[in-house]
Design a protein around this motif. Structure first.
Motif: not given
Length: 288
Positions: A66, A70, A123, A127
């Motif tokens: 994560r 970012k 993301r 994912s």
């Protein structure tokens, strides 16, 4: 050689482009805070003490997914915001090759995406395709290599397709179980396999088929991303060092130390053998 050394995606000593582009905003923010006497506010960052050591779960060999995404998307944001111009290629233009069936606005090239928009796009891909944090770092390496080799800029009209192409290539090179082009077509429902194949071919040609990422370059990008996070208050989650974690770190350190000693001994043996060989040859030469 000079061109190679000035390219951050190829040479470990060259500074990353994204970090240099972000420094302008960082300096302006600090200057503004100083002029306006803005207080940094309550410190939320945790610091180690004699009794407690705080560490995060992100390392160069196992980055936090994560936090890494970012940081990578923030690097892309600064690339777009502080770009030199709007040089692009048709294969990456979203108007010519749309990713969705929704009509692309006529002024699509005028509006820079914000960090949250870029983060959501990346993301979603990571994912759905179950990609790793290491793949995100390699994605950024390929992105900067493309911009340097092809002499183009990442801008509002092409950023999605450039990022998608970099992710596609990084996942195939880095991950053992690569995600196929058709799998991305299932994530982005309106893109065709033919379009993905064509974009991948162009991406590889523009990279001159240079997909090698040395360990030193990978490590440089990782630590520069951490510097970017510190400059923008993107803190990594810190937790107190537990007894179990400390024992595990100690065991890893001992293992690395043993490997280093074995390598040193092997190097000394090779050096000793080479010296003996030279001495024998000199003795034979004298006798003859």
């Amino acid at each position: 050689d000079l061109a190679l050394e000035s390219n951050p995606s190829d040479h470990p000593r060259a500074s990353t482009i994204f970090l240099s582009k972000s420094q302008t905003d960082v300096r302006e923010k600090r200057k503004s805070n100083h002029i306006n006497h803005v207080s940094p506010g309550q410190l939320t960052k945790k610091y180690s003490s004699c009794s407690t050591i705080f560490i995060d779960d992100s390392t160069v060999s196992q980055p936090n997914l994560r936090s890494t995404i970012k940081c990578v998307t923030l690097a892309i944001f600064y690339h777009i915001k502080n770009r030199d111009s709007d040089r692009s290629l048709d294969i990456f233009d979203e108007k010519s090759h749309p990713l969705t069936r929704e009509e692309v606005p006529d002024d699509y090239y005028k509006h820079d995406p914000d960090h949250k928009h870029i983060y959501r796009f990346v993301r979603t891909l990571f994912s759905a395709a179950q990609l790793t944090a290491e793949c995100a770092i390699v994605t950024l390496v390929y992105l900067e290599r493309l911009l340097t080799y092809a002499e183009i800029d990442i801008c509002p009209c092409n950023w999605k397709r450039i990022v998608l192409g970099a992710i596609l290539l990084a996942s195939k090179v880095w991950d053992d179980q690569a995600v196929w082009n058709v799998d991305y077509c299932q994530i982005l429902k309106d893109i065709t396999v033919e379009d993905m194949n064509e974009m991948e071919r162009h991406f590889l040609e523009l990279l001159q088929f240079n997909i090698n990422v040395p360990a030193s370059v990978y490590a440089k990008y990782y630590f520069d991303l951490r510097s970017l996070a510190d400059d923008n208050n993107l803190s990594f989650l810190l937790e107190p060092l537990s007894k179990e974690r400390a024992q595990k770190l100690e065991a890893i350190s001992r293992l690395c130390e043993d490997k280093y000693k074995d390598l040193s001994k092997a190097a000394m043996r090779r050096s000793f053998s080479a010296d003996n060989l030279v001495g024998i040859r000199r003795s034979n030469a004298i006798l003859s």
